[in-house]
Structures are given as C-alpha cells and as structure tokens.
Scaffold this active site. Structure first.
Site, PDB file in Angstrom:
ATOM      1  N   GLU B  49       0.811  -1.228   0.000  1.00 35.82           N
ATOM      2  CA  GLU B  49       0.000   0.000   0.000  1.00 35.82           C
ATOM      3  C   GLU B  49       0.839   1.270   0.000  1.00 35.82           C
ATOM      4  OE1 GLU B  49      -0.566  -2.617   1.936  1.00 35.82           O
ATOM      5  OE2 GLU B  49      -2.681  -3.201   1.781  1.00 35.82           O
ATOM      6  N   PHE B 111     -11.174  -6.883  14.820  1.00 34.67           N
ATOM      7  CA  PHE B 111     -10.169  -7.379  13.879  1.00 34.67           C
ATOM      8  C   PHE B 111      -9.878  -6.320  12.807  1.00 34.67           C
ATOM      9  CE2 PHE B 111      -9.105  -9.726   9.903  1.00 34.67           C
ATOM     10  CZ  PHE B 111      -7.855 -10.164  10.307  1.00 34.67           C
ATOM     11  N   GLN B 112      -8.623  -5.990  12.640  1.00 33.38           N
ATOM     12  CA  GLN B 112      -8.161  -4.991  11.674  1.00 33.38           C
ATOM     13  C   GLN B 112      -8.765  -3.613  11.889  1.00 33.38           C
ATOM     14  OE1 GLN B 112      -8.306  -6.789   7.688  1.00 33.38           O
ATOM     15  NE2 GLN B 112      -6.267  -7.632   8.089  1.00 33.38           N
ATOM     16  N   LYS B 161     -17.465  -0.189   7.011  1.00 29.32           N
ATOM     17  CA  LYS B 161     -18.003  -1.213   6.119  1.00 29.32           C
ATOM     18  C   LYS B 161     -19.521  -1.060   5.974  1.00 29.32           C
ATOM     19  CE  LYS B 161     -17.313  -6.060   5.007  1.00 29.32           C
ATOM     20  NZ  LYS B 161     -16.665  -7.329   5.391  1.00 29.32           N
TER      21      LYS B 161
END
Ligand SMILES: Cc1ncc(C[n+]2csc(CCOP(=O)(O)OP(=O)(O)O)c2C)c(N)n1
Ligand SMILES: [Mg+2]
Lengths: 181, 572
Positions: B49, B111-112, B161
């Site tokens: 990235e 998570f993440q 999200k």
C-alpha cells in the site's frame, strides 16, 4: 508572554483533537484551553492562552486558519480584554472557619458547600485575582483545586471575527457535519 | 436514485474526473471493490500500500491532477502512512479512501481496526471518518476540494463497512463543498505589494528563489516575465527544478546543501531575495543566523503560516503566486543588472575547471557521468523520477530540467523507495512521456516488488539503478563527519540482471562509460519496462556540500584536481 486566542470552530467530534494536535505539533505551549458553545448553533468557541512571543502567536493564528474546521481566529490585543477563569477550591477550616470566610468575602468569592471541617469556594475572576485567592488560602490548607482555564472576550464593540461569523451565517453549514474526526 | 455507499464512492470518483486509482483490497473495503467493476475506472493493483500512495503521488506530480488511493482497514491503512507523509511534506494533492470496520465495532479493537484518522491527523491536510452512506458524497467532494485548494495536500476518507453497504440517494449538488474556501487564498495587502515593488525596482543584486509553488500555482510565465523584465537571476530549490527552465540565461541552478557553489554565493551576497513558492527549508538555508545577511527579503506563499516561520522577511505576501505576480508585474521597471550577473558568472567560471565536460574519462564509471549522459541522450526531455540519496543529488546537478513536471522527487520527506512506484504513477498519468527511474541500490530494494505491478499493468518505465554498493549518502556523512566508520552502510544487492529476468523485463549491466549509450538505446527500444544496473565508483561523494548547520557559503568543495566534476556548469 501570554497571548489569548479566540477560535471559532465547527461543533463536531474531534475538532478539539485537531486544535490540540496543532499546538503540540508546532511546539506552542498551551497555558489553558477552554471550549464551549456560542451564540450560533453548530459553532464552538475556544479560548486558548499560549505562552510565547508575538511572532509565534501570529504563526499559531495562521496555522489555525489552515484547519478546515476553523471558521475564525482572533488574537486578542493586550489589556483590552475581559479574561475570566473559574476556580473551585476545597479548603480546610480546621485552622479557623471565620478567617477563611473573611477571605472569601474580600475576594468576592462564594461558598458553595460546607462540610464539617472544610468548605468549597467558588471564585470567578481574572487570572491574577484567582492566583491571589489561592495564595491567600494556601496557609489554611487547600485540599482540592479545580480551574476551568480562561474564557476571554475583547472589550468594546463586537469583534471583527464575530462580525464576519455573523455575516457568513448564510453559508451552508458544513455539509459533512458530525463525521469529521 | 438509491445507491449503496460503495456505488456512491465510485460515482463520486467518476464525477471528480478520476480515471485511475491505486490500491489493494481487504475485508473492510470489500464492498467497495465489489462495486468497482460497474464503473469505468482503472484500478492498479500494487504490491504494497505504501507504493499505492507513491504511485498516486507520482501520478499527481506528473499531471497536476489529484491522485487516488484505495486500501483496506488496519494494516492496509497503516501501510499508507509513509506515502501520505511524503505527499504532505511536498504539498501533493491526494485522496486516500480506506475501509474501516463496521461502525458498531468502532472503538472495540475489532479485527483490523486501527484508528487511521487519529494516526494520519498530522500527515494529512484533513481527514474524515464516515459512518453513514449519506455522508460519503459530501466527504469525498470536500476531500477533493481540500486536497487541491490553497496549498495542496493529501486527504484521507475512512469509510466504515456498513456505510459502504448502506443505501442513500446521491445528492451531488447538495454535497458541494464550501468549507475549504474559508481562509484561502489569502490576499496580500496593497501596502506590502507597493513595498515589494519599491524593493524590486531599487535592487542592485537581486535573486529570485524559485520553488515548487511556481509549479503548483502555474506561475512559470509570470516568474519568467518578472525575471526577464528586471533582469533578475533565479536559483531553484530541488522541487523548483523544472518549474522554471534550467537552460534560461537567467537560471543559476540549484541552491542549498548540494547546490552550485556560485548559486549559494549569489544568495549570500544578494541585496534582495524574492522567494517565490518556497519555504526556506533547512536544506536550502544552511545556518539561519548567517543566511543572506545583506538581503532584504520578500516572500510570496499561499500558505501564510510559512511566512516568517524560519527566516524573518521584510515583506510578507501571502497569496496565490500567479495572482500576486500578475498584480505586481505592471509596476515592475525594466532594469539592467549586468555587473551583478557578470559577478555571478565569474564565480561560475571558477567551477568550470572541475566540470565533467572538461575532464577526460579515466575509465571509471561515475554516477555523475551517467546523469550527464542520460540528459544528453534523452535531450533533457524525459520525466525523471528519482529516489533519495547521492544519485538524487547528482541527478539534480547533472540532468538539466527545462520542462515543467519533468523532475519528480521526494524533497521534504526524502523517502527512499519512492522512485519506482512514483514513476509507474507518472507514466500512467502521461503515457506519451519517456519516464526514467533513477534509484540507488538501497532505495530500489525497498520497493522493487512494484516491478511486477509495472508488468501486470503493461507500463513501460526505464530504470537506472545506480549501484555503488553503499547507502551512499549516509556513507558520505560517515566519511565526512564520523571518521569513516561505515556502520550499516555497505549493502549487498541481488543480481539485478537476473532479477529483471525473473520479473520478465529487460535487464542490462553497465560498468564502463563507453557502454552507456548503447545500453540506454536498447532499454529505450524495449516495449516494456527495462532496467540498467550502473556499477559506479563506490566511494564517491556529492560536492559541493554545505554541512548540516553550516553557513550557506561555507561549502565543502571537491578536492581538486579531481577526475570528475564538482557540479555541472552551463546546461549546453
Ligand atoms: C525510508 C528511508 N530510510 C532511510 C533514509 C536515510 N537515507 C537517506 S539517503 C540513504 C542512502 C540511500 O542509499 P542508496 O539508495 O543506495 O542511494 P545512494 O545514496 O547510494 O545513491 C539513506 C539510508 C531515508 N531517506 N529514507
Ligand atoms: Mg547506493
């Protein structure tokens, strides 16, 4: 030398972080910072007292203007301002309640709570007045001290910054309201 | 029409004129990737990235357009950090879009989940955390406006999200940004413009300091008009190279730590400095106390916080450079500074004896030779993207840039690993341009995985790896200031020709100057990316050099006589 900056910002989460981060990042020493609502909805007002020289204070103003969330920045001139700090003090009265109460009167402060061997005193005033009160009460035993930091406003006419703000009131409120960090 | 947040993201990018994005997928950005295929936008899949940001950065520097990056949450987002800082320090307009965990999970160490808006606060112009589909369009529109207005810079939009998956109506007009114009551009005071004009018209030994702002403001014509009218020579910062043409008679060359000796001397003896879109970085001023002691200083910059930051100036002109110069030009008087120009020319003559063109080839290959010959062969018309180190300085000294946006380099951050990805971005922005990477053996090894990106995307760039077996610039400091203790600077490299082969690209090795032209010609002929490893003199140093913290005129000169030049002289 202390300088007083008044900053009008969007009332959004995270704006305080942005301002505080800027001061930290550029090494400007904050003496106090207060924030609260204003005469306009969605606009907050911060009063920041910085200990620095005139040139650095001016640069701080220019840096603040670069923040997307900052609407106006005003650097108050020296002497022509009302600068007020609020202090709450819990003071022991074991060495004589009446002497403590006398001092409260002299400083035109208020007693807002009384316990068996202490009182809570509320005092509003210039930074100097509050410091003087604190010094006078210290011998009696200050058990707790809390201060708000300064809120300030220029004396006389409405400030240019506030005028500009009112004039720009037609501006659509930040369309991306409440999502900036 | 009702759309998903993911569709709104792409729809907004399309309407902002975006044709290419650089990115890498992952869980939290998956809804956005899933919607991507419905839109005519090219996605370049990178290998890391950080490189996506450098590619978008190179794309922006080469074209003047805004570069766009897409990455996932957590490690995908944190990998952007170096790229964003690089763009921030060089005022490059970028918009980075990151996925974030669902809004219900924010703050739970899901998570993440990483607080990327917190992390990037000081290295972006602004950033956003968007948690609802209806907030996406206003955020993206404002992000583009903020990235490009005033002093440009990177902006990050972190989108949860569920915001990508949620539905909203796209109200394009309603999302029009306004806040970015709250304080820009500042406009200079008329009294200050008048004072600046009086100083310019009275100066005997004026010098223009030409910075990156000339490029960003599109003010080349105005700067040249001022210089020509009043016969004022100009010196360039590293990022100012190419903003004004090197072959112009009034162009002096690069200033600063590895600037030309006569340029630094001219600055030190000037009676007026006109700083145009530059910020008096420590790499160009040397010790501030002794910087241009005899000069009055005029400073034009769109970022008013840059004025009086390091060098106290006599006339602050906060504003857009092009507009400020347009306001001033009608009142600038024609002048003749022949004695001053003659004096500078005489200092320049002093360096000519050390010039590469005047010295015989001793059979060794020097990086300076490579740059000089590359400049000759490409007629100075290539877009050169450099990495960071000695080779970067030699490029700046020996490749004379006339064209705008023809040198792309990480100035403010000095980010190793920048060159290859930035070059891929530059080539995608300007497919007709001949793009050269000039990288050291150290920096190239940081991001060479992007060779595969070039192959996968069918991008042709030409690559010159300057292999000196060292982290050369650091080794140079060790040689000069740490008694030659080469701690951690010798560096081994893979066989670059075999490496090229493994990536399926053309590879060559050159260790003699006489083989250079043929190799370069062959590389240029390749339809795809081609690499040349130049095995150069290992312990050469860049001269002249102003040691960190020394006064600008206090230059360490190349020991003379020397087999190679100190710096390139006239670009002829
Ligand atoms: C990411 C990063 N890490 C470390 C540095 C410090 N640094 C500056 S120049 C340099 C050496 C570069 O070596 P190389 O790529 O071989 O180029 P050379 O100087 O030899 O031409 C280093 C380590 C840096 N600029 N960037
Ligand atoms: Mg090297």
């Amino acid at each position: 030398m202390s300088h007083v900056l008044v900053i009008y910002t969007d009332d959004e989460p995270g704006v305080l972080t942005r301002v505080a981060m800027l001061f930290r990042r550029r090494g400007f020493n904050i003496h106090s910072l207060t924030v609260g609502p204003t005469e306009r909805v969605h606009v907050s007002r911060m009063t920041v007292v910085v200990d620095t020289d005139e040139a650095t204070a001016r640069r701080a103003v220019e840096h603040l203007r670069k923040l997307v969330n900052v609407l106006e920045v005003q650097q108050l001139g020296h002497g022509r301002n009302v600068v007020r700090d609020l202090a709450l003090l819990r003071v022991s009265t074991r060495q004589g309640r009446s002497e403590v109460l006398q001092l409260v009167q002299v400083f035109r402060a208020n007693v807002v709570d009384i316990a068996d061997d202490s009182v809570v005193i509320e005092c509003t005033g210039s930074l100097g007045k509050i410091e003087a009160l604190v010094d006078s009460l210290r011998p009696f035993g200050i058990l707790e001290l809390g201060r708000t930091g300064a809120v300030a406003m220029a004396r006389g006419e409405r400030s240019e910054a506030s005028n500009r703000l009112a004039a720009s009131a037609v501006e659509a409120p930040g369309s991306s309201g409440a999502m900036s960090v | 029409m009702d759309r998903t947040g993911a569709q709104i993201i792409w729809e907004c990018l399309l309407r902002e004129g975006v044709e290419t994005v650089f990115g890498y997928p992952g869980g939290a950005i998956l809804p956005t990737y899933d919607a991507m295929t419905e839109y005519p936008i090219r996605h370049v899949l990178v290998r890391h990235e950080q490189s996506a940001v450098h590619m978008a950065d190179g794309f922006a520097r080469a074209s003047g357009r805004t570069g766009v990056v897409v990455a996932t949450s957590g490690p995908g987002a944190t990998n952007l950090v170096t790229g964003l800082a690089t763009a921030m320090l060089d005022s490059i307009p970028l918009v980075a879009i990151t996925g974030q965990v669902g809004s219900g999970l924010l703050g739970t160490d899901a998570f993440q989940e990483v607080d990327i808006t917190g992390i990037t606060l000081p290295i972006t112009k602004h950033n956003y955390l968007v948690t609802r589909a209806q907030d996406i369009a206003p955020a993206i529109r404002e992000a583009f406006a903020v990235a490009t207005s005033g002093r440009p810079g990177p902006v990050l939009v972190d989108i949860t999200k569920d915001a990508q998956q949620g539905r909203a109506t796209l109200d394009w007009e309603g999302a029009a940004p306004t806040r970015h114009l709250r304080h820009i551009p500042p406009s200079p005071k008329q009294v200050d413009l008048d004072r600046a004009l009086a100083m310019i018209n009275a100066a005997q030994r004026p010098v223009i300091l030409a910075g990156h702002g000339i490029q960003l403001s599109g003010a080349r014509a105005e700067v040249l008009a001022l210089a020509e009218l009043a016969q004022i020579p100009f010196a360039e910062t590293l990022l100012g190279l190419g903003a004004v043409p090197a072959s112009h008679v009034l162009s002096l060359g690069m200033m600063g730590m590895h600037g030309e000796s006569w340029v630094n001397q001219a600055i030190q003896e000037a009676d007026l400095l006109i700083a145009l879109g530059m910020r008096f970085d420590d790499r160009v001023t040397g010790r501030l106390k002794e910087y241009a002691p005899n000069a009055l200083k005029i400073h034009v910059d769109i970022d008013a916080s840059e004025i009086n930051k390091l060098v106290p100036v006599d006339v602050p002109l906060g504003g857009d450079l092009k507009q400020v110069l347009q306001a001033m030009l009608p009142a600038v008087k024609a002048a003749d500074h022949t004695p001053w120009l003659e004096r500078i020319r005489s200092w320049r003559g002093d360096s000519a004896v050390r010039d590469i063109k005047n010295l015989p080839d001793d059979g060794h290959l020097y990086a300076a030779h490579v740059m000089h010959d590359l400049w000759k062969i490409t007629k100075g018309e290539a877009v050169v993207v450099t990495d960071v180190g000695q080779h970067q300085m030699w490029e700046a000294q020996y490749y004379h840039h006339d064209g705008e946006r023809s040198l792309i380099t990480s100035g403010g951050a000095g980010t190793m690993g920048f060159a290859l990805p930035a070059a891929i971005g530059a080539k995608l922005a300007r497919p007709e341009a001949e793009v050269w990477v000039v990288a050291g053996d150290g920096g190239f090894q940081m991001t060479f995985a992007e060779l595969m990106t070039a192959v996968q995307e069918g991008v042709k760039v030409n690559i010159a790896v300057i292999n000196n077996g060292y982290l050369g610039m650091v080794r140079q400091w060790q040689a000069l200031f740490y008694e030659g203790r080469y701690a951690a600077t010798p560096i081994l490299s893979p066989d670059f020709v075999k490496l090229a082969e493994a990536f399926g690209i053309h590879g060559q090795r050159v260790d003699k100057r006489s083989d250079l032209a043929v190799a370069v010609a062959l590389a240029r002929q390749q339809p795809g990316t081609a690499l040349i490893e130049f095995k150069v003199e290992q312990e050469d140093s860049v001269y002249p050099m102003v040691a960190a913290g020394a006064a600008l005129h206090d230059m360490i000169r190349r020991p003379s006589p020397s087999p190679i030049a100190e710096t390139g002289s006239d670009p002829v």
